[in-house]
Design an enzyme around this catalytic site. Sequence first.
Site, PDB file in Angstrom:
ATOM      1  N   LYS A 240       2.890  -8.173  -3.683  1.00 55.33           N
ATOM      2  CA  LYS A 240       3.302  -8.472  -1.629  1.00 55.33           C
ATOM      3  C   LYS A 240       4.457  -8.312  -2.050  1.00 55.33           C
ATOM      4  CE  LYS A 240      -0.435 -10.053   0.181  1.00 55.33           C
ATOM      5  NZ  LYS A 240      -1.596  -9.727   0.221  1.00 55.33           N
TER       6      LYS A 240
HETATM    7  N1  GLU Z   1      -2.545  -7.242   2.950  1.00 52.53           N
HETATM    8  C1  GLU Z   1      -4.013  -6.568   2.649  1.00 52.53           C
HETATM    9  C2  GLU Z   1      -4.389  -7.692   1.206  1.00 52.53           C
HETATM   10  O1  GLU Z   1      -4.255  -8.314   1.274  1.00 52.53           O
HETATM   11  C3  GLU Z   1      -3.909  -5.427   1.916  1.00 52.53           C
HETATM   12  C4  GLU Z   1      -3.670  -5.030   1.183  1.00 52.53           C
HETATM   13  C5  GLU Z   1      -3.255  -3.007   0.634  1.00 52.53           C
HETATM   14  O2  GLU Z   1      -3.890  -2.615   1.232  1.00 52.53           O
HETATM   15  O3  GLU Z   1      -2.616  -2.872  -0.144  1.00 52.53           O
HETATM   16  O4  GLU Z   1      -5.867  -7.614   0.863  1.00 52.53           O
END
Ligand code: GLU
Length: 430
Positions: free
Chosen positions: A116
Site C-alpha cells: 500500500k
Molecule cells: N485500492 C484497491 C484496494 O484497496 C485496489 C488495489 C489494487 O488494485 O491493487 O483493494
Amino acid sequence: MSARRASDYVLMSNRNFFLDSQKQLREIADILKIEPEILQELEEPHRVIKFQIPVQMDNGKVKIFFGFRCQHNNALGPYKGGIRFHPEVSEDEIKALSMLMTWKCSLVDLPFGGGKGGVIVNPRKLSRGELKRLSRGYVQGIFPLIGPENDVPAPDVNTNAQIMAWMTEEYSKLKGKDTPAAFTGKPPELWGLKGREEATGYGGVIILKKLQQIFGFKPKETTLAVQGFGNVGFNFTRFAAHDGYKIIATSEREGGIYVEKGLNPEQTLRCLAEKGRIAGCYCIGSVCDLSYGKQITNEELLEMEVDVLVPAAVENVITKENAPKIKAKYVIEMANSPVTATAEAILEKRGVKAVPDILANSGGVIASYFEWLQSKQKILWEKEKVLKELSATLEKSFKKVWGLSEKEKIGLRKAAYVLAIDRVAKAMRS
Ligand code: GLU
C-alpha cells in the site's frame, strides 16, 4: 447538527488501527497453529519507506510532500495495492492497509502479495499541473522498489486512472522502456482494463446478490444506505439501483442526503459535480427537487433504519460507540476496514451479517490482476469478459467463505481471514 468533515471520520488513531490488524492476525494464527517464525514475519511489513517528494508549485516555489510505500508480504507474488492521496495518511495506516491487501489477494486466489502507498496531501487543493508533478515525483521516490514483478501499485482513495497514467509514463521513462504492467487502474486507452473503474462497485453488488439469494429478500423492497459517493460508492449505487434496489441515502465528506423514495445515482452524481456537495441533490428519476429529500450527517446515515448498510468511504467508521445503534441487518464493507474489531464483535452478537472488506471490495484488485495480465501479454480483453471473470472469481470466493463460516459456525470475517492467512502461511512454509 452540523455536517461532519473528513477528519471526523478518523475516530480511531492509526496506531490502534495497525495494532488491531496485528491482533486479528494473532487470533487467526492461533487457530491455524502457525509457527512463530512465520507469524513474526507476518506481524510487520517486509519494508516500509517514507520519502520526500519535492514538487514545484504553480507559484514557482518548491513544496515538500511526504510519501509512503509499504510492502507487507510477497509470498504469493509481487506486492500489490493502491496509493491514496489524503491529508490523514500516516505510516501506521499504510502498514495496516498493506497487511489487509496481503489477505485480500490471498483470499481471492490472486498471484499477488500485499502492499500500500500514500501521500499526505489534500489533492483538491492542487492544480492539475501540481497533481501531475506530485504523481511523477512519487514514482521517482520509489522507482527501484516497484515494477511488474516486484510491486504493482493501483488507485485508491482520491487517486484515479489519470494519476496512474502519469505514474506509468514516469516509470517507463525512468526504466527506458514502455512498462504498462508496472501499474494497474490505468485508462483503457493506455493498456488499462475496460471495466476496471467500476469493478469494485460492481463486485460489491455481486456480493449483495449472493446475500439476496441466501436470505431471499426482494430488491424492490430492500433499502440501502451507502456512505461515500466516490468511485466505489457511486458505482455500487449505480449497479444496485439498476438491479432494482432502493438507495435511500448516500453521502460524501461534507454530509449526506436522505431520499425516501430512492435516489437516482447518475443524476445525483451530475448534481454533485455541479454543486460541489451532495446536500440538496435529491434526485428521483430524471428530476432533482428540493422537496424530495432531506440533509443528514454521515453519522446519521450509519444509524439509519435500512436493510443494508454499505460503508464505502474510509476506515474505522463503525466503532464500539455506534455499533449498538446500527439498525441494518446486513453490512457490506466496501471501504477498507470500515468496521473496527470491537464493533464487529458487537454487530455479530446482535445478529447483523457483515461481509468483510477483503471479500466485499476485492472486485478492484481482481480486475487489477486481469489488467496486469493484459498489460504483460499485450492482449486486450473485452468488457463482457472482464465482468464475467470478475463475477466468477467473486462467486467462488464468496462460496468458500460462506461455506467455512457455516461449517465452523464462525463469522464471515473470521472465515475469510482463516482462508486468506492459511494460504499465505502455506506459501511461506514451502
Ligand atoms: N485500492 C484497491 C484496494 O484497496 C485496489 C488495489 C489494487 O488494485 O491493487 O483493494
